[in-house]
Write an enzyme that holds these catalytic residues in place. Structure first.
Site, mmCIF file in Angstrom:
data_model
loop_
_atom_site.group_PDB
_atom_site.id
_atom_site.type_symbol
_atom_site.label_atom_id
_atom_site.label_comp_id
_atom_site.label_asym_id
_atom_site.label_seq_id
_atom_site.Cartn_x
_atom_site.Cartn_y
_atom_site.Cartn_z
ATOM 1 N N ALA A 4 0.854 -1.194 0.000
ATOM 2 C CA ALA A 4 0.000 0.000 0.000
ATOM 3 C C ALA A 4 0.887 1.239 0.000
ATOM 4 C CB ALA A 4 -0.932 0.009 1.207
ATOM 5 N N PHE A 5 0.325 2.365 -0.419
ATOM 6 C CA PHE A 5 1.158 3.566 -0.608
ATOM 7 C C PHE A 5 1.792 4.044 0.694
ATOM 8 C CE2 PHE A 5 -0.575 7.486 1.142
ATOM 9 C CZ PHE A 5 -1.822 7.088 1.591
ATOM 10 N N LYS A 6 1.245 3.634 1.823
ATOM 11 C CA LYS A 6 1.784 4.117 3.101
ATOM 12 C C LYS A 6 3.240 3.689 3.309
ATOM 13 C CE LYS A 6 -2.574 4.817 5.452
ATOM 14 N NZ LYS A 6 -3.579 4.357 4.449
ATOM 15 N N ASP A 7 3.672 2.640 2.589
ATOM 16 C CA ASP A 7 5.073 2.214 2.678
ATOM 17 C C ASP A 7 6.044 3.312 2.246
ATOM 18 O OD1 ASP A 7 4.676 -0.454 3.590
ATOM 19 O OD2 ASP A 7 4.232 -1.115 1.548
ATOM 20 N N LEU B 19 6.416 5.463 5.313
ATOM 21 C CA LEU B 19 6.801 4.816 6.577
ATOM 22 C C LEU B 19 8.158 4.132 6.495
ATOM 23 C CD1 LEU B 19 3.265 3.837 7.737
ATOM 24 C CD2 LEU B 19 4.904 5.242 8.999
#
Ligand code: PLP
Length: 462
Positions: free
Chosen positions: A112-115, A118
């Site tokens: 997911a784009f949150k990688d 993060l």
């Protein structure tokens, strides 16, 4: 000129980049922002168009920190480490399918784009802790995506422990396994016998327990951290560079599926830095507080309803305050008053001239469940390309903007059940997810009780 960080509510002494990253949420309850936004010239934009994602990330981020606080050589090493963990050399490839443009943001470790943000944040935390001393205990509640991306961002890092609370048996099996199969000694999963809201309440209680917070150096990982916004601004520049070949006259639009206003705020930041953005198409699901704001000027929460795009099932967008600050001409006192009013009355309004100003850049659209499923199905039938339900919401919102770059925020296999509802079968699992269900896992199951969770943390860290 060197950037310092201030609060949207004006009650924080100016901070350095490293202080802002370590603080997360401003101590006055507001959000941290740079005191001025660096401006990119056309010539510089053209040069950036030729850079790799990692080199571009270094150029963007270094504008927001001083050389003394974060030397460029160290930033480069941090960016190289962070983005080497993506499955594609482009990190965020821009693909052209069926006449549409898709920016694939889901090639990181948890799909997911949150990688993108993060992975960088984990490395920044580790770097600042090693340099300045101290340790950090990250504590967060998740309904799925954020928890796994955060765990994969800090696993195995020295000086950092992470506790992630998820609602027991109420996240998808893949999401659960992406968290609990991470066996590094610094990763502590807790399944709460309750809802996501119970988890959030416990986290809030523990942050308000000031002795505990101080003794254990509690830190947060949600999308209020400035470094997350900054990392995400990079792919707006990157996508523009791919499409424009560096021609500064070339304006592009972006369609962004939104929950907390985090990802789309990164696009707004890029625009304010000088990226030639035509429109930012803000797409929500039935949880449409943001769409209602851009259409009416009224900002007020409704009831959260569960949808096929659960990572956007949000009725209070935590990053919206940053946008409000700019919309209201950087008047921190007014932002503070409005946020207090929102707390008391559950609703605020901005003047119509301000709403009209917002509408010169943003186009907002709420997408129904039926439309989401139909979008996945028709695009698959026409092209063989599978959209995840979040991406499909953004895609649908961009119906009248076929040239827009659509941000693809998750791999479809992460939301296999929704995809199966649309096309009749689950998507093939990517290599990262093969065997996930068979791997060893570790997770404490605890009562939804603040005292129980606190004691568990104390015992675990003893
Ligand atoms: C978190 C998330 C979103 C929403 O992003 P915001 O920054 O909260 O607007 C969209 N899609 C997916 C897959 C997500 O995980």
């Amino acid at each position: 000129m060197s950037v310092r960080y201030i609060s949207t509510r004006g009650q924080v002494e100016p901070l350095s980049f490293s202080q802002a990253v370590m603080m997360g949420l401003a101590t006055d309850g507001g959000l941290l922002l740079p005191d001025s936004i660096p401006q990119i010239s056309s010539a510089q934009l053209s040069r950036w168009a030729a850079l790799s994602f990692t080199d571009l990330a270094v150029e963007v981020i270094r504008l927001f920190a001083t050389e003394a606080d974060l030397p460029t050589a160290d930033l480069r090493a941090i960016c190289q480490r962070s983005f080497a963990r993506f499955g594609r050399p482009e990190v965020t490839p821009l693909v052209h399918v069926g006449g549409r443009r898709i920016l694939e943001l889901f090639h990181g470790p948890t799909l997911a784009f949150k990688d993108v943000a993060l992975q960088l944040l984990g490395n920044l935390f580790e770097y600042f802790l090693a340099r300045d001393g101290g340790s950090l205990t990250i504590l967060g509640a998740t309904s799925g995506d954020t928890g796994s991306a955060a765990i994969h961002g800090v696993r195995g890092r020295s000086g950092i422990h992470i506790f992630i609370l998820h609602p027991h048996q109420r996240v998808s099996p893949i999401q659960e396994r992406q968290m609990t199969t991470v066996m590094d000694a610094n990763v502590h999963n807790v399944a709460i016998q309750g809802s996501f809201d119970d988890g959030q309440r416990i986290v809030k209680d523990l942050f308000n327990d000031l002795d505990f917070r101080k003794a254990y150096q509690l830190g947060a990982i949600n999308s209020i951290n400035w470094a997350r916004i900054l990392a995400q601004a990079v792919y707006y520049f990157y996508a523009w560079g791919q499409l424009s070949a560096g021609n500064p006259q070339r304006r592009v639009s972006f369609a962004v599926p939104t929950g907390n206003f985090g990802d789309i705020f990164a696009g707004y930041l890029a625009f304010r830095m000088g990226l030639p953005v035509e429109r930012l198409i803000l797409a929500t699901n039935r949880n449409d507080i943001l769409t209602r704001f851009f259409q009416s000027g009224l900002y007020g929460a409704g009831q959260v309803v569960p949808t096929l795009s659960p990572s956007m099932d949000i009725q209070r967008a935590s990053n919206f305050e940053r946008y409000l600050y700019y919309l209201l001409d950087e008047d921190a006192a007014q932002v503070g008053r409005l946020m207090a009013e929102l707390e008391q009355r559950g609703q605020i309004a901005v003047p119509e001239v301000k709403r009209q100003l917002a509408a010169t850049l943003f186009t907002a659209c709420a997408v129904s469940e039926v439309e989401t499923l139909a979008q996945i199905r028709t695009f698959y039938q026409a092209t063989g390309y599978l959209l995840d339900p979040h991406t499909a919401v953004g895609f649908k919102a961009a119906d009248s903007f076929p040239d827009a770059i659509c941000l693809a925020t998750a791999h479809p296999a992460k939301f296999g059940a929704a995809v199966a509802e649309a096309i009749g079968h689950e998507p093939a699992l990517p290599p990262e997810l093969l065997g996930l269900m068979e791997r060893p896992s570790r997770c404490a199951v605890l009562a939804a009780d603040t005292a129980v969770v606190k004691q568990h943390m104390i015992d675990t860290l003893a």
